[in-house]
Design a protein around this motif. Structure first.
Motif, PDB file in Angstrom:
ATOM      1  N   THR A   2      14.879 -13.323  10.244  1.00 33.24           N
ATOM      2  CA  THR A   2      16.053 -13.597   9.508  1.00 33.24           C
ATOM      3  C   THR A   2      15.523 -15.433   9.292  1.00 33.24           C
ATOM      4  O   THR A   2      14.869 -15.928   9.813  1.00 33.24           O
ATOM      5  N   ASP A   3      16.299 -15.641   8.344  1.00 27.38           N
ATOM      6  CA  ASP A   3      16.042 -17.110   7.629  1.00 27.38           C
ATOM      7  C   ASP A   3      16.335 -18.067   8.929  1.00 27.38           C
ATOM      8  O   ASP A   3      15.795 -19.165   9.125  1.00 27.38           O
ATOM      9  N   ARG A   4      17.525 -17.805   9.514  1.00 28.25           N
ATOM     10  CA  ARG A   4      17.956 -18.536  10.672  1.00 28.25           C
ATOM     11  C   ARG A   4      16.734 -18.455  11.567  1.00 28.25           C
ATOM     12  O   ARG A   4      16.775 -19.594  12.503  1.00 28.25           O
ATOM     13  N   GLU A   5      16.578 -17.435  12.023  1.00 30.04           N
ATOM     14  CA  GLU A   5      15.303 -17.365  13.413  1.00 30.04           C
ATOM     15  C   GLU A   5      14.083 -18.226  12.534  1.00 30.04           C
ATOM     16  O   GLU A   5      13.684 -18.996  13.402  1.00 30.04           O
ATOM     17  N   GLU A   9      12.471 -21.582  14.445  1.00 27.05           N
ATOM     18  CA  GLU A   9      10.945 -21.376  14.912  1.00 27.05           C
ATOM     19  C   GLU A   9      10.264 -22.843  14.357  1.00 27.05           C
ATOM     20  O   GLU A   9       9.352 -23.331  14.954  1.00 27.05           O
ATOM     21  N   VAL A  10      10.570 -22.893  13.220  1.00 32.33           N
ATOM     22  CA  VAL A  10      10.207 -24.518  12.668  1.00 32.33           C
ATOM     23  C   VAL A  10      10.401 -25.562  13.571  1.00 32.33           C
ATOM     24  O   VAL A  10       9.473 -26.374  13.918  1.00 32.33           O
ATOM     25  N   LEU A  11      11.676 -25.896  14.244  1.00 33.51           N
ATOM     26  CA  LEU A  11      11.985 -26.790  14.975  1.00 33.51           C
ATOM     27  C   LEU A  11      11.151 -26.540  16.515  1.00 33.51           C
ATOM     28  O   LEU A  11      10.501 -27.471  16.829  1.00 33.51           O
ATOM     29  N   HIS A  84      21.870 -24.474  18.188  1.00 32.69           N
ATOM     30  CA  HIS A  84      21.127 -24.495  16.878  1.00 32.69           C
ATOM     31  C   HIS A  84      22.328 -24.115  15.870  1.00 32.69           C
ATOM     32  O   HIS A  84      22.764 -23.044  16.064  1.00 32.69           O
ATOM     33  N   LEU A  85      22.834 -25.019  14.871  1.00 31.15           N
ATOM     34  CA  LEU A  85      23.678 -24.824  13.842  1.00 31.15           C
ATOM     35  C   LEU A  85      22.754 -24.740  12.587  1.00 31.15           C
ATOM     36  O   LEU A  85      22.169 -25.740  12.309  1.00 31.15           O
ATOM     37  N   VAL A  86      22.767 -23.747  11.964  1.00 28.25           N
ATOM     38  CA  VAL A  86      22.006 -23.458  10.726  1.00 28.25           C
ATOM     39  C   VAL A  86      22.711 -22.732   9.517  1.00 28.25           C
ATOM     40  O   VAL A  86      23.693 -22.100   9.834  1.00 28.25           O
ATOM     41  N   ASP A  91      17.232 -21.083  -1.085  1.00 27.22           N
ATOM     42  CA  ASP A  91      15.783 -21.655  -0.495  1.00 27.22           C
ATOM     43  C   ASP A  91      15.942 -23.176   0.111  1.00 27.22           C
ATOM     44  O   ASP A  91      14.971 -23.719   0.314  1.00 27.22           O
ATOM     45  N   ARG A  92      17.250 -23.270   0.385  1.00 36.30           N
ATOM     46  CA  ARG A  92      17.296 -24.579   1.200  1.00 36.30           C
ATOM     47  C   ARG A  92      18.329 -24.211   2.499  1.00 36.30           C
ATOM     48  O   ARG A  92      19.149 -23.511   2.380  1.00 36.30           O
ATOM     49  N   GLY A  93      17.982 -24.962   3.315  1.00 36.72           N
ATOM     50  CA  GLY A  93      18.567 -24.713   4.541  1.00 36.72           C
ATOM     51  C   GLY A  93      18.760 -26.191   5.462  1.00 36.72           C
ATOM     52  O   GLY A  93      18.139 -27.083   5.139  1.00 36.72           O
ATOM     53  N   SER A  94      19.812 -26.074   6.459  1.00 37.65           N
ATOM     54  CA  SER A  94      19.813 -27.177   7.230  1.00 37.65           C
ATOM     55  C   SER A  94      20.066 -26.692   8.546  1.00 37.65           C
ATOM     56  O   SER A  94      20.306 -25.511   9.046  1.00 37.65           O
TER      57      SER A  94
END
Length: 162
Positions: A2-5, A9-11, A84-86, A91-94
């Motif tokens: 998912t986008d969240r996962e 993973e980037v972090l 982790h709060l996502v 196409d933008r995420g925090s």
């Protein structure tokens, strides 16, 4: 994933690059014009900068590859992130996550060998830093990358002059 996962993973890859002092590992995690800020809580709900902001992936890669000191033999840093709060909006995420960094110092094996009865990991693990990571990410060509990353320290943090 998912986008969240993918964002978490980037972090995870970012902190591993930090621990290994590998700027080259950061290339695919950051936008070309990434902005990195190192801040400290001021105790009044605000933040104060601890260093000049760094802009640009090439700048950050150079810092990691050429300016950060390598770990001494048997020593390491180990970043742990949690809570982790996502949020994702197209196409933008925090991402907001807590972190702790532990300094690991292995005990060298004595020249005469370990004493009888020695067992397990030998050394000391010391908590050294804590705070929050706040990251703004963008997805380009199907890949999430950090565009703005804030490292916010809880404790006073001294940056050497020079």
């Amino acid at each position: 994933m998912t986008d969240r996962e993918e964002i978490i993973e980037v972090l995870a890859r970012y902190v591993r690059a930090n621990d290994t002092r590998s700027g080259t590992s950061l290339v695919h995690l950051l936008t070309e014009d990434v902005l990195i800020e190192i801040l400290q809580h001021d105790g009044k709900g605000g933040r104060v900068p601890l260093a000049e902001p760094m802009r640009g992936r090439d700048t950050l890669v150079d810092v990691y590859d050429n300016l950060m000191p390598a770990h001494e033999r048997g020593h390491w840093s180990h970043h742990v992130t949690s809570d982790h709060l996502v949020t994702v909006d197209g196409d933008r995420g925090s991402l907001n996550a807590q972190f702790m960094m532990f300094r690991v110092a292995g005990t060298p094996k004595p020249s005469e060998g370990w004493p009888n009865g020695t067992f397990g990991a030998q050394g000391v693990i010391t908590p050294e830093e804590s705070g929050y990571y706040e990251s703004d990410l963008v997805r380009k060509d199907g890949t999430w990358r950090i565009a703005h990353h804030r490292i916010i320290h809880d404790m006073p943090f001294v940056v050497p002059a020079g």
